[in-house]
Scaffold this active site. Structure first.
Site, PDB file in Angstrom:
ATOM      1  N   GLU A 129      66.189 -11.925 -22.763  1.00 57.94           N
ATOM      2  CA  GLU A 129      67.130 -10.864 -23.105  1.00 57.94           C
ATOM      3  C   GLU A 129      66.419  -9.542 -23.391  1.00 57.94           C
ATOM      4  O   GLU A 129      67.016  -8.473 -23.280  1.00 57.94           O
ATOM      5  CB  GLU A 129      67.966 -11.270 -24.316  1.00 57.94           C
ATOM      6  N   THR A 180      73.724  -1.494 -21.217  1.00 59.09           N
ATOM      7  CA  THR A 180      73.547  -2.199 -22.487  1.00 59.09           C
ATOM      8  C   THR A 180      72.701  -1.384 -23.457  1.00 59.09           C
ATOM      9  O   THR A 180      73.002  -1.303 -24.663  1.00 59.09           O
ATOM     10  CB  THR A 180      72.881  -3.567 -22.249  1.00 59.09           C
TER      11      THR A 180
END
Length: 301
Positions: A129, A180
């Site tokens: 991630e 993001t």
């Protein structure tokens, strides 16, 4: 065992006031991650949603980063080829990168019989991630591994709580690009104490609602984030309009992860009406699905 094929679910993180803590596994959409033993090295191929935009270099691919670390840590001598079939659109707010991260960790655990616990798989998955979000986060990979509803309550040490739930959701995926990193950067660095009290209280109430199967309370509190959602709503054209239009047709509505996906807990009698509003405003894909399991093996050779 030479090859394993894994289904890795899409996920919805935050769920309103549970920023970086709450996560929900979805039955649809999902990725397929196939891993096959080879002579040496790590190779990656990708097909499906936005495959042409996903790097296949090991150090730039979320699954590649996880695989490289696990192979090093467990001194695996075999090479592997990773083939990812993207069913989750990257940058959707539905855990696309997390599905790849969780899928590869789960697949390697099966293929090489590493016997890792789910918590250990979350630790490895979260490393990937960092490629997508700039830092390792577990709020999406935790439900991708555990399934159901998860709470990432600590990072040092990592702690994940898991609640099995039976819940139907309706998700819209507007054709809007939301980074993001941008979605994290626009958030306030400090918040008033009253906002913290609101979000802690609403988050606690959501957990209480799950244990009492109270959809009305769960959805109402899910819709009451006063810290993150107000910032990110500005990144999604039409969101405020849609939220107002469907407010009486849903138990709750909020932005999924960093967006642009929107997740609702619909009232069954209004599912078609809500879908029509989503398509009228965004002309976008809509998923009527339910909370699902974490990663699971589809095929072994």
């Amino acid at each position: 065992m030479k090859k394993v094929k894994v289904c890795s679910p899409g996920t919805s993180a935050n769920l309103g006031p549970g920023y970086d803590i709450f996560g929900l596994a979805l039955s649809n959409p999902y990725d397929i991650v196939e891993v096959e033993k080879t002579e040496n090295g790590i190779t990656i191929s990708v097909e499906g949603e936005k495959a042409e935009e996903i790097p296949t270099n090991v150090d730039e691919n979320t699954a590649g980063v996880v695989a490289k670390k696990m192979i090093q840590d467990f001194k695996i001598e075999s090479g592997i080829h990773i083939h990812i079939i993207k069913g989750i659109k990257p940058g959707s707010g539905l855990g696309s990168s997390s599905a790849s991260c969780a899928g590869i960790a789960f697949a390697l655990n099966e293929l090489f019989e590493l016997k890792l616990s789910k918590l250990e798989l979350v630790k490895y998955s979260s490393l990937g991630e960092a490629v997508a979000a700039g830092a390792p986060h577990a709020d999406n990979v935790a439900p991708a591994i555990f399934g159901g509803f998860t709470l990432t309550t600590s990072y040092e040490p990592l702690e994940v709580l898991h609640i099995p739930v039976d819940l139907e959701v309706l998700v819209a995926l507007p054709n809007i690009q939301v980074s993001t990193k941008t979605a994290r950067e626009i958030l306030p660095k400090e918040i008033p104490i009253k906002d913290m009290v609101n979000n802690v209280g609403k988050s606690a109430g959501m957990v209480y609602a799950l244990y009492n199967n109270d959809l009305d309370l769960f959805g109402r509190y899910m819709s009451k984030d006063c810290v993150v959602e107000p910032c990110r709503a500005n990144l999604i054209d039409g969101y405020s309009e849609v939220k107002e239009k469907v407010k009486d047709m849903v138990y709750g509505i909020t932005i999924s992860g960093s967006g642009p996906a929107i997740i609702t807990i619909p009232k069954k009698e209004h599912v078609i009406d809500i879908e029509n509003i989503f398509k009228e405003v965004w002309n976008c894909p809509v998923y009527y699905t339910k909370v699902g399991p974490g990663c699971y093996v589809e095929e072994i050779e």
